[in-house]
Every structure is written in C-alpha cells, then in structure tokens.
Design a protein around this motif. Structure first.
Motif, PDB file in Angstrom:
ATOM      1  N   GLY A  59      -0.290  12.573  -2.575  1.00 46.75           N
ATOM      2  CA  GLY A  59      -0.205  12.674  -0.990  1.00 46.75           C
ATOM      3  C   GLY A  59      -1.699  13.326  -0.559  1.00 46.75           C
ATOM      4  O   GLY A  59      -2.636  13.899  -1.508  1.00 46.75           O
ATOM      5  N   PHE A  60      -2.065  13.213   0.641  1.00 47.91           N
ATOM      6  CA  PHE A  60      -3.476  13.793   1.096  1.00 47.91           C
ATOM      7  C   PHE A  60      -3.228  15.261   1.802  1.00 47.91           C
ATOM      8  O   PHE A  60      -4.400  15.749   1.974  1.00 47.91           O
ATOM      9  N   ALA A  79      -3.218  -5.913   2.402  1.00 45.69           N
ATOM     10  CA  ALA A  79      -2.942  -4.891   3.093  1.00 45.69           C
ATOM     11  C   ALA A  79      -2.333  -3.716   2.195  1.00 45.69           C
ATOM     12  O   ALA A  79      -1.759  -2.684   2.736  1.00 45.69           O
ATOM     13  N   SER A  80      -2.343  -3.917   0.844  1.00 44.65           N
ATOM     14  CA  SER A  80      -1.473  -2.961   0.003  1.00 44.65           C
ATOM     15  C   SER A  80      -2.316  -1.651   0.175  1.00 44.65           C
ATOM     16  O   SER A  80      -1.823  -0.519  -0.084  1.00 44.65           O
ATOM     17  N   ALA A  81      -3.643  -1.619   0.240  1.00 41.79           N
ATOM     18  CA  ALA A  81      -4.562  -0.324   0.195  1.00 41.79           C
ATOM     19  C   ALA A  81      -4.180   0.418   1.625  1.00 41.79           C
ATOM     20  O   ALA A  81      -4.019   1.755   1.421  1.00 41.79           O
ATOM     21  N   ILE A  82      -4.166   0.038   2.459  1.00 43.69           N
ATOM     22  CA  ILE A  82      -3.807   0.600   3.933  1.00 43.69           C
ATOM     23  C   ILE A  82      -2.358   1.153   3.790  1.00 43.69           C
ATOM     24  O   ILE A  82      -2.216   2.405   4.303  1.00 43.69           O
ATOM     25  N   ALA A  83      -1.423   0.303   3.165  1.00 45.23           N
ATOM     26  CA  ALA A  83      -0.217   0.865   3.166  1.00 45.23           C
ATOM     27  C   ALA A  83      -0.026   1.942   2.087  1.00 45.23           C
ATOM     28  O   ALA A  83       0.598   2.897   2.348  1.00 45.23           O
ATOM     29  N   TRP A  84      -0.791   1.859   1.052  1.00 45.57           N
ATOM     30  CA  TRP A  84      -0.820   2.970  -0.031  1.00 45.57           C
ATOM     31  C   TRP A  84      -1.224   4.475   0.853  1.00 45.57           C
ATOM     32  O   TRP A  84      -0.839   5.507   0.690  1.00 45.57           O
ATOM     33  N   GLN A  88       0.628   8.118   1.620  1.00 50.33           N
ATOM     34  CA  GLN A  88      -0.159   9.286   1.202  1.00 50.33           C
ATOM     35  C   GLN A  88      -0.091  10.188   2.440  1.00 50.33           C
ATOM     36  O   GLN A  88      -0.541  11.424   2.237  1.00 50.33           O
ATOM     37  N   GLY A  89       0.243   9.799   3.546  1.00 46.60           N
ATOM     38  CA  GLY A  89       0.141  10.604   4.733  1.00 46.60           C
ATOM     39  C   GLY A  89      -0.946  10.125   5.658  1.00 46.60           C
ATOM     40  O   GLY A  89      -1.055  11.041   6.693  1.00 46.60           O
ATOM     41  N   ALA A  90      -1.727   9.147   5.629  1.00 52.08           N
ATOM     42  CA  ALA A  90      -2.456   9.016   6.584  1.00 52.08           C
ATOM     43  C   ALA A  90      -2.219   8.136   7.606  1.00 52.08           C
ATOM     44  O   ALA A  90      -1.038   7.561   7.402  1.00 52.08           O
ATOM     45  N   TRP A  91      -2.704   8.166   8.759  1.00 49.87           N
ATOM     46  CA  TRP A  91      -2.268   7.140  10.051  1.00 49.87           C
ATOM     47  C   TRP A  91      -2.800   6.264   9.851  1.00 49.87           C
ATOM     48  O   TRP A  91      -4.282   6.307   9.749  1.00 49.87           O
ATOM     49  N   PRO A  92      -2.293   5.181   9.648  1.00 47.06           N
ATOM     50  CA  PRO A  92      -3.331   3.873   9.686  1.00 47.06           C
ATOM     51  C   PRO A  92      -3.766   3.271  11.122  1.00 47.06           C
ATOM     52  O   PRO A  92      -3.033   3.337  11.981  1.00 47.06           O
ATOM     53  N   CYS A  93      -4.883   2.806  10.922  1.00 49.90           N
ATOM     54  CA  CYS A  93      -5.374   2.248  11.992  1.00 49.90           C
ATOM     55  C   CYS A  93      -5.664   0.773  11.729  1.00 49.90           C
ATOM     56  O   CYS A  93      -6.869   0.746  11.051  1.00 49.90           O
TER      57      CYS A  93
END
Length: 126
Positions: A59-60, A79-84, A88-93
């Motif tokens: 996690g971040f 889109a697996s990297a943005i899902a990862w 880890q706790g990021a807000w995806p945009c």
C-alpha cells in the motif's frame, strides 16, 4: 523533520520507483501524483526495467495518492497497472484516449494534467 511535507510527482517508471520507495521508507509526504503507471508484465514494458516488476503490495500509506491514466496507454494496455495502483490506495483517474501521457503523445505542457494536479491539491488542502 522540519518544514513542509512534499508532494511526490512521478511519471511512468517513476511511479514504480515511488511504490518501491514507499514500501521501504517511513519518510512522510503530503501526497503523491502518479502519471501513466506502467504494467511491468505488459508487452511494451522495457526488458531493461524488469527489476522494477516485483511490485510491492504494502500500500501507499495514509497520505492521498492520485493515479492518472490514459485509457489507451500502450504501457498499460489492460488497465492492470492503474488497477494495481488503486489496490494500493490510489484514487484512480482514467482519462480518455491520450496514449502514453508524455511528449510523444502531443500533450504539450499538458494543461489538463496541470488542472488535475491543482484540483487534487485543492481537494486535499495542499
């Protein structure tokens, strides 16, 4: 530690470096702004950078992280990297089709990204 906390800004491979740094560091940051997180198992990922591929799953941390991605980035085609990053706790945009968010995709000074960063910093009070 004196002074203000910093906002980490990373792009592409730097996002993976940030993840490794975050997993091993207790240093405080205000937030992080990740752009174009690549998929180390993707077909376009450079063989020379495979050492970054063992991504931590720790996690971040508690500070806000925004991960910005194009929907047709050749370095994250599924889109697996943005899902990862989201796991880890990021807000995806997710943006529309922009390619890999860099100079080669003709985004120039990237006013859209500057706006996203400004809005993110306003939202978190930085």
């Amino acid at each position: 530690m004196g002074g203000a906390l910093h906002v980490a800004h990373t792009h592409s491979l730097g996002c993976l470096l940030f993840a490794h740094w975050r997993a091993g560091s207790s240093r405080a940051i205000a937030a992080a702004f990740l752009v174009a997180v690549p998929d180390p198992s993707g077909p376009a990922f450079p063989a020379q950078a495979k050492a970054f591929g063992a991504l931590p799953a720790t996690g971040f941390g508690e500070r806000p992280v925004l991960a910005v991605a194009s929907e047709n980035d050749p370095y994250d085609p599924t889109a697996s990297a943005i899902a990862w990053a989201a796991r880890q706790g990021a807000w995806p945009c997710r943006l529309g089709p922009r390619g890999h968010l860099n100079e080669a995709s003709n985004i120039g000074a990237w006013p859209e990204g500057q706006g996203l960063l400004a809005d993110f910093l306003d939202e978190i009070g930085e």
